[in-house]
Design a protein around this motif. Structure first.
Motif, short mmCIF file in Angstrom:
data_model
loop_
_atom_site.label_atom_id
_atom_site.label_comp_id
_atom_site.label_asym_id
_atom_site.label_seq_id
_atom_site.Cartn_x
_atom_site.Cartn_y
_atom_site.Cartn_z
N SER A 123 54.39 54.59 -57.21
CA SER A 123 54.10 54.59 -55.90
C SER A 123 53.88 56.03 -55.39
O SER A 123 53.50 56.34 -54.24
CB SER A 123 55.32 53.82 -55.06
OG SER A 123 56.52 54.42 -55.26
N PHE A 124 53.81 56.84 -56.28
CA PHE A 124 53.53 58.36 -55.85
C PHE A 124 52.45 58.40 -55.02
O PHE A 124 52.25 58.93 -53.94
CB PHE A 124 53.54 59.22 -57.07
CG PHE A 124 53.20 60.60 -56.75
CD1 PHE A 124 53.71 61.57 -55.84
CD2 PHE A 124 52.08 61.14 -57.31
CE1 PHE A 124 53.51 62.86 -55.71
CE2 PHE A 124 51.75 62.52 -57.12
CZ PHE A 124 52.33 63.38 -56.37
N ASN A 125 51.19 58.10 -55.47
CA ASN A 125 49.87 58.12 -54.97
C ASN A 125 49.75 57.48 -53.52
O ASN A 125 49.51 58.17 -52.69
CB ASN A 125 48.96 57.42 -55.87
CG ASN A 125 47.47 57.60 -55.31
OD1 ASN A 125 47.15 57.39 -54.23
ND2 ASN A 125 46.66 58.29 -56.19
N HIS A 126 50.35 56.29 -53.57
CA HIS A 126 50.34 55.70 -52.15
C HIS A 126 51.13 56.28 -51.27
O HIS A 126 50.74 56.76 -50.13
CB HIS A 126 50.83 54.00 -52.37
CG HIS A 126 50.78 53.35 -51.09
ND1 HIS A 126 51.83 52.77 -50.48
CD2 HIS A 126 49.73 53.46 -49.98
CE1 HIS A 126 51.34 52.46 -49.02
NE2 HIS A 126 50.25 52.78 -48.87
N GLU A 127 52.49 56.65 -51.45
CA GLU A 127 53.32 57.24 -50.64
C GLU A 127 52.93 58.54 -50.15
O GLU A 127 52.93 59.08 -49.12
CB GLU A 127 54.73 57.49 -51.15
CG GLU A 127 55.44 56.11 -51.40
CD GLU A 127 56.84 56.44 -52.14
OE1 GLU A 127 57.84 56.91 -51.37
OE2 GLU A 127 57.02 56.27 -53.17
N ALA A 128 52.48 59.70 -51.18
CA ALA A 128 52.07 60.96 -50.89
C ALA A 128 50.88 60.83 -50.04
O ALA A 128 50.67 61.55 -48.92
CB ALA A 128 51.91 61.50 -52.29
N ASN A 129 49.77 60.11 -50.49
CA ASN A 129 48.35 60.35 -49.55
C ASN A 129 49.01 59.58 -48.07
O ASN A 129 48.09 60.27 -47.21
CB ASN A 129 47.66 59.33 -50.13
CG ASN A 129 46.92 60.10 -51.32
OD1 ASN A 129 46.25 61.35 -51.12
ND2 ASN A 129 46.80 59.77 -52.71
N ALA A 130 49.90 58.62 -47.93
CA ALA A 130 50.20 58.20 -46.56
C ALA A 130 50.69 59.30 -45.74
O ALA A 130 50.68 59.22 -44.60
CB ALA A 130 51.21 56.76 -46.84
N ALA A 131 51.38 60.20 -46.47
CA ALA A 131 52.02 61.44 -45.72
C ALA A 131 51.41 62.60 -45.71
O ALA A 131 51.80 63.49 -45.28
CB ALA A 131 53.57 61.62 -46.53
N GLY A 132 49.97 62.36 -46.09
CA GLY A 132 48.90 63.57 -45.98
C GLY A 132 48.68 64.45 -47.08
O GLY A 132 48.04 65.28 -46.84
#
Ligand SMILES: C[S@@+](CC[C@H](N)C(=O)[O-])C[C@H]1O[C@@H](n2cnc3c(N)ncnc32)[C@H](O)[C@@H]1O
Length: 226
Positions: free
Chosen positions: A42-51
């Motif tokens: 979930s790194f990609n989703h979580e990180a991109n969602a956080a900018g």
């Protein structure tokens, strides 16, 4: 031979785990980061969602959401059974039980599946199999990451690792690989050989991390252009 989904055991980690394994700091938020073999993390989703700015590469991104969801369901019981049989090889302080492990991993993989089709459209999940040449110019990314893929599976052999890491180093200014042991938590000759190979042309560092779930899997390899 075409990449077989049946050869993959999908198992996804979270952004908190990636930050801890790779010693990522708030300053890295503005850097361009590539994740190789990110699979259903979930790194990609979580990180991109956080900018943050993450692009993930993995051969499993050639499959549909339904195919990936089915494969995750197929292997879950087998992986949890193996974990139960090998509990003494893990450190149960952050994740304290098998039930918690299943909840954390399945939570990460459900989040990945939820994001997968949108991320594909946005070019955040790219189907790519190392060591194939990537469709990017040199030094396109600031940092390239490999979590629980490179160096862990010694059977892939030195030639594969040198080719894969060389291509990562072509498109990334710096490459970080975690962990530095094999599946049995042993330091391998292969890791020493990889370090020896890249030390001549690159700055190579081994760093201790605070992340340790598999026992002794707590070191990070950093390879940087001089
Ligand atoms: C154990 S999983 C790790 C997933 C994720 N990095 C994490 O730590 O949660 C290993 C991943 O490596 C991917 N993989 C296997 N062969 C690969 C290759 N030749 N190039 C890139 N990724 C590959 C698999 O598809 C799988 O998703």
């Amino acid at each position: 031979m075409a990449f077989q989904l049946s050869s993959v055991v999908p198992w996804g980690r979270t952004m908190a785990e990636y930050r801890s394994m790779f010693l990522l700091t708030d300053e890295d938020k503005n850097k361009k980061i590539a994740g190789f073999g990110d699979g259903p993390a979930s790194f990609n989703h979580e990180a991109n969602a956080a900018g943050w700015h993450i692009t993930s590469f993995d051969p499993i991104y050639g499959f549909t959401k339904e195919q990936l969801a089915q494969r995750i369901e197929e292997v879950l019981g087998i992986v949890m059974q193996q974990m139960a049989e090998n509990m003494e090889n893990y450190v149960w302080t952050q994740i304290t039980s098998l039930d918690e492990l299943e909840a954390v991993r399945m939570g990460a993989m459900r989040e990945f599946l939820f994001d997968y089709e949108l991320g594909n459209q946005q070019g955040r999940y790219i189907c790519h199999e190392l060591p194939e040449k990537l469709p990017y110019p040199d030094a396109s990314f600031d940092i390239g990451l490999s979590s629980h893929f490179l160096l862990l599976y010694t059977a892939l052999g030195l030639g594969f690792y040198i080719a894969a890491i060389s291509e990562m180093l072509r498109v990334c200014k710096e490459v970080r690989i975690f962990p530095l042991c094999d599946l049995d938590s042993n330091a391998s000759q292969l890791t020493s050989d990889v370090i020896g190979h890249f030390s001549t042309e690159y700055e190579v560092q081994i760093r201790q991390t605070g992340y340790e779930f598999q026992k002794n899997a707590n070191k990070l390899l950093v390879i940087r252009r001089k």
